[in-house]
Design an enzyme around this catalytic site. Structure first.
Site, short mmCIF file in Angstrom:
data_model
loop_
_atom_site.label_atom_id
_atom_site.label_comp_id
_atom_site.label_asym_id
_atom_site.label_seq_id
_atom_site.Cartn_x
_atom_site.Cartn_y
_atom_site.Cartn_z
N SER A 1 0.83 -1.20 0.00
CA SER A 1 0.00 0.00 0.00
C SER A 1 0.87 1.25 0.00
O SER A 1 1.62 1.49 -0.93
CB SER A 1 -0.96 -0.04 1.18
OG SER A 1 -1.91 0.98 1.08
N ASP B 1 -2.11 6.44 -3.93
CA ASP B 1 -0.96 5.71 -3.40
C ASP B 1 -0.60 4.56 -4.35
O ASP B 1 -1.29 4.36 -5.35
CB ASP B 1 -1.24 5.24 -1.96
CG ASP B 1 -2.32 4.19 -1.87
OD1 ASP B 1 -3.14 4.08 -2.80
OD2 ASP B 1 -2.38 3.48 -0.84
N ASP C 1 -0.98 1.32 -4.63
CA ASP C 1 -1.98 0.35 -5.09
C ASP C 1 -3.31 1.02 -5.42
O ASP C 1 -4.29 0.35 -5.71
CB ASP C 1 -2.16 -0.80 -4.08
CG ASP C 1 -2.60 -0.32 -2.71
OD1 ASP C 1 -2.55 0.90 -2.45
OD2 ASP C 1 -3.00 -1.16 -1.88
N ASP D 1 -5.69 2.60 -3.80
CA ASP D 1 -6.94 2.52 -3.05
C ASP D 1 -7.18 3.81 -2.25
O ASP D 1 -8.28 4.07 -1.81
CB ASP D 1 -7.01 1.28 -2.15
CG ASP D 1 -5.89 1.21 -1.10
OD1 ASP D 1 -4.98 2.07 -1.12
OD2 ASP D 1 -5.91 0.27 -0.28
#
Length: 576
Positions: free
Chosen positions: A145, A304, A306, A308
């Site tokens: 993440s 960010d 990834d 999300d």
């Protein structure tokens, strides 16, 4: 792990481990502190999967720890008899993400489990969408993440597209822990896996389906096309997965002036232009804001690695400054826009619901009340929001309208079950077009929301404590807070105390004791007078203890001053 030196010696000498691993470990043979940190425990497969520093050792992300986690998951899937439905796998731009994703697919294949691996890196929300679209039994995302570059991780999803929740998470963790030897990890060649029809690739057709689904959620198509000619948007994926979808999506909905930060456009796991690839960190916007000033952008957006989470700055037309939004502010701006428009168009369900995490803004409660929506508060972690969506979908009692958590993540529809920074980019740009048509900016609208509901402000403090000592300190801090009766924090009386780990609630005024009704979790919550609150918990993914607080003020200045006072008071109590 009782004897970390013994385990270190085993890794250096055993045939189980390859030469590259042994070389890395021999370089630290005189650094006992480093050896201890790498071997004092096994990298824990927790409720959020794995997350750790990349490197050799039991407490690191490497092909051996990833292999063990995958073999344990495979054993669980086989026990469930769900191997034929398959597992979807995606990965982000981090170091080793591609290698770990291929390794994961082949271990599952060696266990007779079909896999669907994305042809290239893709965002978390698209993986969640793909699990549902392909009717897979599970999904895996290789990502850490927003953690610093030295980290990687491994998130597990179940068939509804949500990250695994209790009791399934506990059952999978037990299977992972039961894999004692690395020699238990099964292997197969890619060629054989393809030949047996077990290894499959997901191509761009999934992008098309995902994008079309997001486009179907736009509420004011014509306004977006009309204002999209004028609106200027700067976007950065911070070297992550976001731009595999975002730029294309914004252009397809009609935005003609989208500027992607060139230095951060390409995926790069070293994240060379930022210290910390997290849109919560204002410093990550440096290059985006420089570009915004050059092109006179209305909105500045960052996702960010990834994709999300979404961070945002919007231009204040009065001062010309770019104003920063917290995760609460951006999510609730989207919520107020979408819910008010759904109501106006007769699309708002009479049994609609909103979901927030317990450390998110009390402004949510005011919005839910305004639009007559049922509000659920859940523990942090978007999987807990996903669990409520699933439960309500099955009971048909309430229909999902909007969900978010303060950590910069929201979901505008039920097509997926994780926070979606891509759809949030789209929704914010749609809102910007809508308000631009009225002669207002997104910042004007934020002020309108405060005027309508009150000046709700929130903040958080992270106290970072790394290594073995840090873990002990965090435990002690939580224990001290748990065992101390606190009746006042700063200027505010404590009205309610909740210990989620003990499923305990105490009304501090009447002395009445009840239950939280929430799953067991190491969280302490203090409900304060005047719509204020504080919360404390250790991070589940990073070596830190997190403090959250929120207040309601009479004006922007009043709210900011009250919040600062409350924050200082809370930090002083925790560090005492």
């Amino acid at each position: 792990m009782s004897n970390y030196l013994e385990e270190y010696e085993r890794w250096c000498g055993s045939q189980e481990f390859d030469d590259k691993t042994k070389e890395e470990l021999l370089k630290i043979k005189n650094d006992e502190k480093e050896i201890e940190d790498r071997f004092y425990k096994e990298l824990e497969f927790g409720t959020a999967g794995l997350r750790g520093i990349i490197g050799a050792g039991t407490n690191r992300m490497n092909k051996y720890t990833v292999g063990k986690a995958t073999q344990g998951l495979a054993n669980y899937i086989l026990e469930q008899g769900a191997q034929d439905k398959g597992v979807a796998i995606s990965y982000d731009s981090r170091i080793m993400s591609k290698e770990f994703s291929l390794q994961t697919a082949l271990i599952l294949n060696a266990n007779g489990i079909k896999t669907f691996l994305f042809e290239n890196l893709r965002p978390v929300p698209e993986l969640s969408f793909a699990v549902r679209e392909l009717k897979c039994t599970a999904g895996i995302m290789i990502t850490a993440s927003h953690n610093p570059p030295k980290y990687n991780g491994y998130k597990v999803y179940w068939d509804d597209g949500s990250q695994i929740v209790s009791p399934r998470d506990k059952d999978i963790i037990a299977k992972v822990r039961a894999v004692k030897e690395y020699s238990e990890i099964k292997e197969i060649s890619k060629e054989e896996a393809i030949e047996r029809g077990l290894f499959n690739i997901i191509g761009t057709e999934m992008d098309d389906k995902y994008i079309n689904t997001l486009k179907s959620l736009i509420l004011n198509t014509e306004i977006v096309k009309e204002q999209g000619k004028k609106l200027k948007v700067v976007y950065t994926p911070l070297h992550g997965t976001g731009n595999t979808i975002a730029e294309r999506l914004l252009k397809e909905i009609g935005l003609e002036n989208v500027y992607v930060v060139p230095e951060q456009k390409d995926p790069d796991g070293r994240f060379p232009t930022v210290d910390y690839p997290n849109p919560e960190d204002k410093k990550s916007f440096k290059l985006a804001l420089e570009l915004a000033k050059k092109v006179d952008a209305d909105v500045v957006l960052a996702t960010d690695p990834d994709a999300d989470r979404l961070g945002i700055f919007a231009k204040d037309s009065i001062t010309g400054e770019y104003m920063n939004y917290t995760g609460n502010m951006s999510a609730l701006l989207i919520a107020e826009y979408r819910i008010s428009q759904m109501k106006e168009k007769g699309m708002l369900p009479s049994n609609g619901m909103m979901i927030k995490s317990i450390v998110s803004s009390n402004l949510t409660d005011a919005i839910a009340k305004e639009y007559n929506l049922k509000l659920y508060s859940v523990l942090t972690g978007f999987k807990n929001i996903g669990a409520v969506v699933k439960r309500e979908e099955e009971s048909r009692e309430h229909k999902y309208v909007f969900g978010y958590e303060e950590s910069y993540g929201c979901l505008i529809g039920d097509y997926a079950r994780d926070k979606d920074g891509i759809s949030a980019v789209m929704a914010l740009c749609e809102a910007a077009c809508y308000y631009k048509a009225k002669g207002e900016t997104l910042w004007d609208q934020m002020i309108n929301i405060y005027k309508k509901y009150g000046y709700y402000k929130e903040d958080q403090v992270s106290i970072v404590l790394e290594g073995v000592e840090g873990a002990r300190e965090i435990q002690e801090m939580m224990l001290n807070m748990r065992n101390t009766s606190i009746d006042k924090i700063g200027d505010y009386k404590v009205l309610v105390f909740k210990d989620v780990d003990k499923d305990y609630v105490k009304n501090m005024i009447t002395g009445e004791e009840t239950k939280t009704g929430l799953p067991k979790s190491n969280v302490l919550y203090y409900g304060l007078e005047n719509n204020s609150w504080c919360c404390i918990r250790p991070s589940g993914t990073e070596p830190k203890i997190k403090l959250y607080m929120g207040i309601k003020g009479n004006s922007e200045e009043d709210a900011n001053a009250k919040l600062e006072d409350l924050k200082n008071a809370m930090v002083a109590i925790v560090k005492k």
